[in-house]
Design an enzyme around this catalytic site. Sequence first.
Site, PDB file in Angstrom:
ATOM      1  N   HIS A 281       0.868  -1.190   0.000  1.00 47.03           N
ATOM      2  CA  HIS A 281       0.000   0.000   0.000  1.00 47.03           C
ATOM      3  C   HIS A 281       0.899   1.232   0.000  1.00 47.03           C
ATOM      4  CE1 HIS A 281      -3.397   2.526   0.574  1.00 47.03           C
ATOM      5  NE2 HIS A 281      -3.722   2.261   1.830  1.00 47.03           N
ATOM      6  N   HIS A 320      -2.527  -2.399  -9.564  1.00 51.52           N
ATOM      7  CA  HIS A 320      -3.512  -1.752  -8.687  1.00 51.52           C
ATOM      8  C   HIS A 320      -4.773  -2.608  -8.650  1.00 51.52           C
ATOM      9  CE1 HIS A 320      -6.035   1.369  -6.921  1.00 51.52           C
ATOM     10  NE2 HIS A 320      -4.911   1.966  -6.597  1.00 51.52           N
ATOM     11  N   ASP A 377       2.525   5.426  -6.616  1.00 45.64           N
ATOM     12  CA  ASP A 377       3.795   5.324  -5.870  1.00 45.64           C
ATOM     13  C   ASP A 377       5.021   5.225  -6.762  1.00 45.64           C
ATOM     14  OD1 ASP A 377       1.823   3.517  -3.658  1.00 45.64           O
ATOM     15  OD2 ASP A 377       2.902   5.334  -3.124  1.00 45.64           O
TER      16      ASP A 377
HETATM   17  C1  SDX Z   1      -1.531   2.125  -3.369  1.00 50.08           C
HETATM   18  O1  SDX Z   1      -6.239   0.662  -3.186  1.00 50.08           O
HETATM   19  C2  SDX Z   1      -5.777   1.832  -3.415  1.00 50.08           C
HETATM   20  O2  SDX Z   1      -6.467   2.698  -3.910  1.00 50.08           O
HETATM   21  C3  SDX Z   1      -4.308   2.051  -3.039  1.00 50.08           C
HETATM   22  C4  SDX Z   1      -3.718   3.372  -3.453  1.00 50.08           C
HETATM   23  C5  SDX Z   1      -4.338   4.526  -2.705  1.00 50.08           C
HETATM   24  O3  SDX Z   1      -4.252   5.655  -3.223  1.00 50.08           O
HETATM   25  O4  SDX Z   1      -4.801   4.313  -1.577  1.00 50.08           O
HETATM   26  O5  SDX Z   1      -3.879   3.564  -4.849  1.00 50.08           O
HETATM   27  C6  SDX Z   1      -2.217   3.421  -3.132  1.00 50.08           C
HETATM   28  O6  SDX Z   1      -1.442   1.325  -2.454  1.00 50.08           O
HETATM   29  C7  SDX Z   1      -1.024   1.818  -4.744  1.00 50.08           C
HETATM   30  C8  SDX Z   1      -0.442   0.364  -4.864  1.00 50.08           C
HETATM   31  C9  SDX Z   1       0.980   0.412  -4.325  1.00 50.08           C
HETATM   32  N1  SDX Z   1       1.526  -0.965  -4.239  1.00 50.08           N
HETATM   33  C10 SDX Z   1       2.460  -1.369  -5.090  1.00 50.08           C
HETATM   34  O7  SDX Z   1       2.935  -0.715  -6.025  1.00 50.08           O
HETATM   35  C11 SDX Z   1       3.003  -2.763  -4.783  1.00 50.08           C
HETATM   36  C12 SDX Z   1       3.098  -3.573  -6.088  1.00 50.08           C
HETATM   37  N2  SDX Z   1       1.745  -3.844  -6.547  1.00 50.08           N
HETATM   38  C13 SDX Z   1       1.074  -4.965  -6.022  1.00 50.08           C
HETATM   39  O8  SDX Z   1       1.618  -5.796  -5.140  1.00 50.08           O
HETATM   40  C14 SDX Z   1      -0.355  -5.203  -6.486  1.00 50.08           C
HETATM   41  O9  SDX Z   1      -0.466  -4.771  -7.764  1.00 50.08           O
HETATM   42  C15 SDX Z   1      -1.401  -4.574  -5.606  1.00 50.08           C
HETATM   43  C16 SDX Z   1      -1.234  -4.992  -4.185  1.00 50.08           C
HETATM   44  C17 SDX Z   1      -1.326  -3.095  -5.697  1.00 50.08           C
HETATM   45  C18 SDX Z   1      -2.752  -5.044  -6.117  1.00 50.08           C
HETATM   46  O10 SDX Z   1      -2.814  -6.382  -5.920  1.00 50.08           O
HETATM   47  P1  SDX Z   1      -4.151  -7.219  -6.291  1.00 50.08           P
HETATM   48  O11 SDX Z   1      -5.225  -6.342  -6.788  1.00 50.08           O
HETATM   49  O12 SDX Z   1      -4.469  -8.113  -5.152  1.00 50.08           O
HETATM   50  O13 SDX Z   1      -3.700  -7.994  -7.551  1.00 50.08           O
HETATM   51  P2  SDX Z   1      -2.983  -9.391  -7.487  1.00 50.08           P
HETATM   52  O14 SDX Z   1      -1.901  -9.331  -6.438  1.00 50.08           O
HETATM   53  O15 SDX Z   1      -4.034 -10.436  -7.390  1.00 50.08           O
HETATM   54  O16 SDX Z   1      -2.257  -9.427  -8.911  1.00 50.08           O
HETATM   55  C19 SDX Z   1      -2.923  -9.891 -10.058  1.00 50.08           C
HETATM   56  C20 SDX Z   1      -1.817 -10.517 -10.887  1.00 50.08           C
HETATM   57  C21 SDX Z   1      -1.053 -11.603 -10.147  1.00 50.08           C
HETATM   58  O17 SDX Z   1      -0.475 -12.410 -11.155  1.00 50.08           O
HETATM   59  P3  SDX Z   1      -1.025 -13.941 -11.286  1.00 50.08           P
HETATM   60  O18 SDX Z   1      -0.766 -14.610  -9.944  1.00 50.08           O
HETATM   61  O19 SDX Z   1      -2.502 -13.825 -11.610  1.00 50.08           O
HETATM   62  O20 SDX Z   1      -0.207 -14.542 -12.411  1.00 50.08           O
HETATM   63  O21 SDX Z   1      -0.805  -9.547 -11.193  1.00 50.08           O
HETATM   64  C22 SDX Z   1       0.428  -9.894 -10.568  1.00 50.08           C
HETATM   65  C23 SDX Z   1       0.094 -10.899  -9.482  1.00 50.08           C
HETATM   66  O22 SDX Z   1       1.200 -11.750  -9.222  1.00 50.08           O
HETATM   67  N3  SDX Z   1       0.950  -8.667  -9.999  1.00 50.08           N
HETATM   68  C24 SDX Z   1       2.215  -8.290 -10.092  1.00 50.08           C
HETATM   69  C25 SDX Z   1       2.243  -7.015  -9.508  1.00 50.08           C
HETATM   70  N4  SDX Z   1       1.028  -6.671  -9.088  1.00 50.08           N
HETATM   71  C26 SDX Z   1       0.225  -7.703  -9.382  1.00 50.08           C
HETATM   72  N5  SDX Z   1       3.302  -8.923 -10.591  1.00 50.08           N
HETATM   73  C27 SDX Z   1       4.454  -8.219 -10.528  1.00 50.08           C
HETATM   74  N6  SDX Z   1       4.561  -6.982 -10.008  1.00 50.08           N
HETATM   75  C28 SDX Z   1       3.492  -6.344  -9.495  1.00 50.08           C
HETATM   76  N7  SDX Z   1       3.614  -5.138  -9.013  1.00 50.08           N
END
Ligand code: SDX
Length: 447
Positions: A281, A320, A377
Amino acid sequence: MTDETQATQDGQATQTDSLSVTDNRTGESYDIEITDGTVRAMDLRQIKVSEDDFGLMTYDPGYSNTASCRSAITYIDGEKGILEHRGIPIEQLAEHSTFLEVSFLILYGHLPTEDELSQWIYEITHHTYVHENIKDFMSGFRHDANPMGMLLASVGALSTFYPEAVDVSDSHQRHVSAVRMIAKMPTLAAFAYRRSLGLPYVYPNNDLSYTGNFLSMLFKMAEPQYEPDPRLERALEVLFILHADHEQNCSAAAVRVVGSSLPDPFSAVAAGVAGLYGPLHGGANVAVLKMLKKIGTPDNIPDFLEGVKQGNERLMGFGHRVYKNYDPRARIIRSHVDEVLEATSKESPLLDVAIELEKRALDDEYFTERKLYPNVDYWSGIIYEAMNIPPDAFTVMFAIGRTPGWMAQWLELMNDEEFKIARPRQIYTGPRQTDYVPMSERNGSGS
Ligand code: SDX
């Protein structure tokens, strides 16, 4: 599927349809009402296999497809990359507004009149001080304490200095708490920063703007009056605006869950700070900088991206839960990077890595197929680093920006006609009806 439109009291048309489902376990059919694109989970409880059956529940880890509330604060269209606060597009607010004006809009639902804004600025400006005991409190932390941990503790401690805040039914107390929280967050953040460097605390300067005062509390040294660089002041203003609220994100949901047991709002916001702390997050902006430093040079990007595909790395700052397109906030922040680097006359070797990494990821179908685009971010850390904000304090910057959003979500919860304490259910997977085993009979295998 029936389609009736019913006018509600305020004349807003509510789409009322229905879902006809058949439970194949019993052959029974049910009509479940659809309102505003949702079905009420409680309407599923009637679906049973026997009279003593608890009834059907929904199962939704991480609440990926569950609406927890009705809210009028922020609208996001993840597919189109749209973000609006009270209907106003974030692009317009970032260009024309100020952080305190956006805070008023988010909290009270309309852009303030000139008198409302000057009153609001006066109130915030005159609540920036914290109780002197906070300094003693801060001195108890180790010299290298993470500033997010210090902020988390200090926000929670505010509840002990304002016991009247627990009267959440009093609209005046709710307003004063919102003013205090927004006004004091920068002071707490700056105190944590100065303590980590062993520098004396700088008290608020009422002659400066909200962001100018924050820069003064961070960076003022022996000069009689700190003069903030207007380019940095505006860049920080825009960054705070972009972080102000984001509907039911993890930390806002935490504020609502804790707020639903009716503690004071400072305790609920402390839960939000804790939720923001995590690298998935708000902690992602720190993780992005660490990722860029680990990559080091653009030449290492292909190997890094391969590591992501193998699941050994995560592309921090990408992806996201809601945006399946470029986060509009990331686009705006990116447009301010060059200006801040110029204002701080900083070179950022990491910028070249960030630019090339974004380009290669967006050219790679592994990421575009998973709809992984830069989020808020991805670029913010490069700006914060250029401003001499230490990486561990990047998430503190996010917390300052998000404070009006947390307070607005909390206020909306307090006024929610459907208010209930948050208490989810579970699918029980553990053992049942097992007997206590005396120590002498335990063989350590958990049996
Ligand atoms: C913020 O919710 C909000 O609004 C948050 C925010 C706000 O203003 O409050 O916008 C701020 O928190 C932004 C997000 C910051 N976090 C990151 O940058 C960390 C990296 N991103 C993630 O870990 C991920 O994308 C999340 C946590 C942000 C979202 O995760 P989800 O929605 O649970 O999606 P998921 O983990 O189920 O991913 C779906 C697929 C998966 O692949 P498969 O298993 O289906 O093959 O996408 C992949 C994930 O492995 N994936 C990534 C990835 N994010 C998702 N793979 C590599 N790198 C990534 N960053």
